[in-house]
Design a protein around this motif. Structure first.
Motif, short mmCIF file in Angstrom:
data_model
loop_
_atom_site.label_atom_id
_atom_site.label_comp_id
_atom_site.label_asym_id
_atom_site.label_seq_id
_atom_site.Cartn_x
_atom_site.Cartn_y
_atom_site.Cartn_z
N TYR A 185 38.25 -4.77 33.33
CA TYR A 185 37.22 -4.97 32.31
C TYR A 185 37.39 -3.90 31.22
O TYR A 185 37.61 -2.72 31.53
CB TYR A 185 35.82 -4.91 32.90
CG TYR A 185 35.42 -6.21 33.55
CD1 TYR A 185 34.66 -7.14 32.87
CD2 TYR A 185 35.84 -6.51 34.85
CE1 TYR A 185 34.32 -8.36 33.45
CE2 TYR A 185 35.51 -7.72 35.44
CZ TYR A 185 34.75 -8.64 34.73
OH TYR A 185 34.42 -9.84 35.31
N ALA A 186 37.28 -4.33 29.96
CA ALA A 186 37.48 -3.43 28.82
C ALA A 186 36.28 -3.49 27.88
O ALA A 186 35.53 -4.48 27.87
CB ALA A 186 38.75 -3.81 28.07
N SER A 187 36.10 -2.44 27.09
CA SER A 187 35.00 -2.38 26.12
C SER A 187 35.02 -3.58 25.21
O SER A 187 36.08 -4.04 24.77
CB SER A 187 35.12 -1.10 25.30
OG SER A 187 35.05 0.04 26.12
N TYR A 188 33.83 -4.09 24.91
CA TYR A 188 33.68 -5.23 24.01
C TYR A 188 32.72 -4.83 22.91
O TYR A 188 31.50 -4.94 23.04
CB TYR A 188 33.18 -6.44 24.80
CG TYR A 188 33.29 -7.76 24.07
CD1 TYR A 188 34.27 -7.99 23.11
CD2 TYR A 188 32.42 -8.81 24.38
CE1 TYR A 188 34.38 -9.21 22.47
CE2 TYR A 188 32.52 -10.04 23.75
CZ TYR A 188 33.51 -10.23 22.79
OH TYR A 188 33.61 -11.45 22.15
N GLY A 189 33.27 -4.32 21.82
CA GLY A 189 32.47 -3.71 20.77
C GLY A 189 31.80 -4.68 19.82
O GLY A 189 32.15 -5.86 19.74
N ASN A 214 28.20 -0.41 19.57
CA ASN A 214 29.15 0.21 18.65
C ASN A 214 30.56 -0.34 18.93
O ASN A 214 30.75 -1.24 19.74
CB ASN A 214 29.10 1.73 18.72
CG ASN A 214 29.57 2.28 20.07
OD1 ASN A 214 30.20 1.59 20.86
ND2 ASN A 214 29.25 3.55 20.32
N ASP A 215 31.54 0.21 18.24
CA ASP A 215 32.91 -0.31 18.37
C ASP A 215 33.47 -0.18 19.78
O ASP A 215 34.41 -0.89 20.15
CB ASP A 215 33.84 0.42 17.39
CG ASP A 215 33.55 0.08 15.94
OD1 ASP A 215 32.85 -0.93 15.71
OD2 ASP A 215 34.00 0.81 15.05
N SER A 216 32.88 0.73 20.57
CA SER A 216 33.34 0.93 21.94
C SER A 216 32.50 0.15 22.96
O SER A 216 32.67 0.31 24.17
CB SER A 216 33.31 2.42 22.30
OG SER A 216 34.18 3.15 21.45
N GLY A 217 31.56 -0.66 22.46
CA GLY A 217 30.72 -1.44 23.35
C GLY A 217 29.48 -0.72 23.83
O GLY A 217 28.70 -1.29 24.60
N ALA A 218 29.27 0.53 23.38
CA ALA A 218 28.12 1.30 23.85
C ALA A 218 26.83 0.83 23.17
O ALA A 218 26.81 0.53 21.96
CB ALA A 218 28.33 2.78 23.57
N LEU A 219 25.76 0.79 23.95
CA LEU A 219 24.43 0.39 23.47
C LEU A 219 23.47 1.57 23.60
O LEU A 219 23.49 2.30 24.59
CB LEU A 219 23.90 -0.77 24.30
CG LEU A 219 24.65 -2.10 24.18
CD1 LEU A 219 24.38 -2.97 25.40
CD2 LEU A 219 24.22 -2.82 22.91
#
Length: 254
Positions: A185-189, A214-219
């Protein structure tokens, strides 16, 4: 007629050509064969992760006067030689009337064993085919679409907990999705995700606000709290990615 199973490396590998017959227009009965009542996964998208086999229920009716073998429904793009499945299992004929059979079928997809490309996520056409005893066969494009999607995941954390009524908590999390090529599983920004809340004793969640990862998938977002309850993130997916909800994080308000 016994149950059969066959395998082919189609996704991410060499295409398997079953009958070598080009698809014909939807609803056509070329070669004295017609396929009706075709259903793939109940019309729902096929969502695939990275490490578990997915079994997709399929059913169809076939009418023909030919002596036949190996009927099947399958997914394809471009031409019927570009197919997506790893294994197909088809039931015996459930006879409806003379020359008319209902079939139950299961398509199997296993990304942990067979290579899949991320580009294979999205829309696929649905066709049906049969091979005749003695040679030849028939392939019928059903004019239907099935969506094959990469699974997504969400994490959540709400803090501080416990918290005083009227104070602010910070809710964080991350959006990831299956990368079929790396089998991780990988970041989905840049996804738009809903923050949802269910008060203690309530039966359903309500959406409090929507937040872009954000671009790294962080909320990350903040919200004032007035009731004890559970917080979670919900992502509704798109044409290539399945929906998901995070686990719930309960926050006690004192």
């Amino acid at each position: 007629m016994g149950k059969k199973v066959w395998r082919a490396v189609v996704a991410g590998g060499a295409a398997a050509v079953f009958t070598g017959v080009a698809a014909v227009p939807a609803g056509a009965a070329e070669g004295g064969v017609s396929f009706t009542r075709v259903q793939v996964n109940g019309g729902k998208p096929i969502v695939i992760g990275v490490d578990k086999e997915v079994a997709v229920p399929t059913s169809f009716r076939m009418a023909t006067t030919h002596k036949w073998k190996w009927p099947a429904v399958f997914l394809y793009r471009g031409n019927t030689g570009d197919r997506l499945w790893h294994a197909i299992e088809t039931s015996d004929c459930h006879e409806v009337s003379s020359g008319v059979c209902d079939f139950n079928e299961t398509m199997y997809f296993d990304p942990s064993v067979w290579d899949m490309r991320n580009s294979e996520a999205g829309a696929w056409k649905i066709a049906a085919e049969v091979s005749f005893k003695g040679g030849g066969g028939d392939t019928d494009d059903k004019g239907m679409t099935a969506y094959v999607k990469r699974n997504s995941r969400l994490s959540v954390n709400a803090a501080p907990e416990p918290v005083a009524e009227g104070r602010t908590i910070t809710v964080t999390g991350k959006v990831t999705r299956a990368n079929w090529e790396t089998k991780k599983y990988a970041s989905y920004g840049s996804r738009l995700v809903s923050l949802q809340f269910k008060a203690s004793g309530a039966t359903s969640y309500t959406t409090v606000k929507k937040v872009h990862a954000n671009d790294s998938g962080a909320l990350k977002t903040t919200v004032k709290v007035s009731k004890t309850g559970a917080w979670r993130w919900a992502y509704y997916g798109n044409t290539t990615t399945g929906p998901s909800t995070s686990a719930a994080d309960n926050v006690v308000v004192r």
